[in-house]
Design a protein around this motif. Structure first.
Motif, mmCIF file in Angstrom:
data_model
loop_
_atom_site.group_PDB
_atom_site.id
_atom_site.type_symbol
_atom_site.label_atom_id
_atom_site.label_comp_id
_atom_site.label_asym_id
_atom_site.label_seq_id
_atom_site.Cartn_x
_atom_site.Cartn_y
_atom_site.Cartn_z
ATOM 1 N N GLN A 161 1.050 -1.386 0.159
ATOM 2 C CA GLN A 161 -0.369 -0.351 0.058
ATOM 3 C C GLN A 161 1.098 1.466 0.303
ATOM 4 O O GLN A 161 1.872 1.296 0.335
ATOM 5 C CB GLN A 161 -0.913 -0.370 0.823
ATOM 6 C CG GLN A 161 -1.863 -1.242 0.858
ATOM 7 C CD GLN A 161 -2.635 -1.202 2.688
ATOM 8 O OE1 GLN A 161 -2.610 -1.053 3.266
ATOM 9 N NE2 GLN A 161 -4.301 -1.957 1.740
ATOM 10 N N SER A 162 0.384 2.392 0.048
ATOM 11 C CA SER A 162 1.098 3.270 -0.223
ATOM 12 C C SER A 162 0.743 4.461 0.984
ATOM 13 O O SER A 162 -0.866 5.145 0.336
ATOM 14 C CB SER A 162 1.271 3.851 -1.316
ATOM 15 O OG SER A 162 0.496 4.713 -2.365
ATOM 16 N N ARG A 163 0.919 5.942 0.858
ATOM 17 C CA ARG A 163 0.873 7.019 1.543
ATOM 18 C C ARG A 163 1.294 8.075 1.299
ATOM 19 O O ARG A 163 2.567 8.407 1.147
ATOM 20 C CB ARG A 163 -0.086 7.165 2.713
ATOM 21 C CG ARG A 163 1.411 6.095 3.949
ATOM 22 C CD ARG A 163 0.692 6.421 5.034
ATOM 23 N NE ARG A 163 -0.103 5.649 5.369
ATOM 24 C CZ ARG A 163 -0.589 5.468 7.117
ATOM 25 N NH1 ARG A 163 0.166 6.547 7.822
ATOM 26 N NH2 ARG A 163 -1.857 4.784 6.994
ATOM 27 N N ARG A 164 1.043 9.328 1.698
ATOM 28 C CA ARG A 164 2.841 10.289 1.341
ATOM 29 C C ARG A 164 2.590 10.846 2.723
ATOM 30 O O ARG A 164 2.313 10.967 3.376
ATOM 31 C CB ARG A 164 1.182 11.699 1.148
ATOM 32 C CG ARG A 164 0.761 11.668 -0.392
ATOM 33 C CD ARG A 164 0.874 12.737 -1.352
ATOM 34 N NE ARG A 164 1.591 13.673 -1.453
ATOM 35 C CZ ARG A 164 2.444 13.747 -2.909
ATOM 36 N NH1 ARG A 164 2.051 12.489 -3.077
ATOM 37 N NH2 ARG A 164 2.905 14.278 -2.700
ATOM 38 N N TRP A 165 4.026 11.135 2.191
ATOM 39 C CA TRP A 165 4.956 10.951 3.727
ATOM 40 C C TRP A 165 5.169 11.709 3.008
ATOM 41 O O TRP A 165 6.824 12.123 2.376
ATOM 42 C CB TRP A 165 5.418 9.519 3.746
ATOM 43 C CG TRP A 165 6.371 10.077 5.113
ATOM 44 C CD1 TRP A 165 5.637 9.823 6.443
ATOM 45 C CD2 TRP A 165 7.725 10.317 5.592
ATOM 46 N NE1 TRP A 165 6.387 9.818 7.447
ATOM 47 C CE2 TRP A 165 8.192 9.881 7.014
ATOM 48 C CE3 TRP A 165 8.614 10.343 4.294
ATOM 49 C CZ2 TRP A 165 9.724 9.955 7.215
ATOM 50 C CZ3 TRP A 165 9.770 9.721 4.661
ATOM 51 C CH2 TRP A 165 10.635 10.139 6.289
ATOM 52 N N ARG A 169 4.914 10.174 -2.475
ATOM 53 C CA ARG A 169 4.170 8.986 -1.790
ATOM 54 C C ARG A 169 4.885 8.318 -1.398
ATOM 55 O O ARG A 169 6.444 7.902 -2.495
ATOM 56 C CB ARG A 169 3.546 8.567 -3.623
ATOM 57 C CG ARG A 169 3.002 7.470 -3.322
ATOM 58 C CD ARG A 169 1.660 7.499 -3.258
ATOM 59 N NE ARG A 169 0.982 8.052 -2.966
ATOM 60 C CZ ARG A 169 -0.608 8.517 -2.867
ATOM 61 N NH1 ARG A 169 -0.592 7.410 -1.694
ATOM 62 N NH2 ARG A 169 -1.408 9.215 -2.578
ATOM 63 N N HIS A 171 5.719 3.316 -0.965
ATOM 64 C CA HIS A 171 5.591 2.459 -0.412
ATOM 65 C C HIS A 171 5.634 1.354 0.646
ATOM 66 O O HIS A 171 6.766 1.785 1.104
ATOM 67 C CB HIS A 171 5.083 2.514 -2.124
ATOM 68 C CG HIS A 171 5.015 1.852 -2.917
ATOM 69 N ND1 HIS A 171 5.279 3.645 -3.737
ATOM 70 C CD2 HIS A 171 3.118 2.311 -3.866
ATOM 71 C CE1 HIS A 171 4.518 4.030 -4.316
ATOM 72 N NE2 HIS A 171 3.548 3.041 -4.596
#
Length: 199
Positions: A161-165, A169, A171
């Motif tokens: 999965q991924s999210r902005r950090w 982006r 993963h």
């Protein structure tokens, strides 16, 4: 003759492994040379139940500075009084979940894992010799629970999965179990173990 239920884990620890990091699935990230990393150890406690081998995990307090509310192994940074990262992992497990180090047989370590928060974490795999009464440390541990070893070391159970950090982006691996969302460093360490157990 009864076989040891941890034979596959012990065999996996004998195999060569590579260090891992929270950035493994993000090849565009270039980590600076000479970055300061703090040594830490986490205990991967394995306990035999009538229904199979289980891994003991914690849910971190939402009040913590690092990784609040996340699923984690008991552990933490190496202090001056710790002989090494194994001693740090055993001490932290005693403090965080009341697991007496005399009730633990250390099986071995896996290559270190680098976290986004600047720790170099050594996973210490261990057998819990006898049942014990886990007591979460107030302010640090919200919950102690167990997950089946077969579940969290099955590569088919892992999802990327991924999210902005920090504006990018990122993963990462996840290995959901019931109501628990296991991701980040904990899932990456379990994935490393899963990969070695397949060999």
């Amino acid at each position: 003759m009864r076989t040891d239920p941890l034979d596959r884990v012990i065999d996996a620890l004998r195999r060569e492994g590579r260090p891992s990091s929270d950035f493994d699935l993000n090849p565009d990230v270039i980590l600076p040379e000479g970055r300061p990393l703090r040594a830490a150890g986490v205990l991967v406690p394995l306990i035999e139940r009538p229904f199979g081998m289980q891994v003991i995990l914690t849910k971190r307090s939402s009040a913590l500075k690092h990784h609040p509310g996340q699923i984690a192994f008991p552990g933490g940074k190496q202090d001056e009084g710790d002989a090494d990262v194994i001693a740090a992992a055993l001490r932290e497990a005693e403090e965080e979940i009341a697991l007496d180090r005399a009730n633990v047989e250390v099986l071995g370590t896996m290559p270190a894992h680098e976290t986004v928060t600047g720790f170099i974490v050594t996973p210490v795999l261990a057998r819990v010799l006898a049942p014990f009464d886990p007591r979460p440390e107030p302010g640090e541990v919200a919950e102690v629970f167990e997950a089946p070893l077969a579940h969290v070391t099955d590569p088919a159970r892992f999802i990327i999965q991924s999210r902005r950090w920090r504006g990018q982006r990122r993963h990462y691996f996840t290995v959901p179990y019931g109501p628990y969302y296991i991701w980040g460093a904990t899932a990456r360490i379990l994935r490393s173990l899963a990969d070695r157990m397949q060999g």
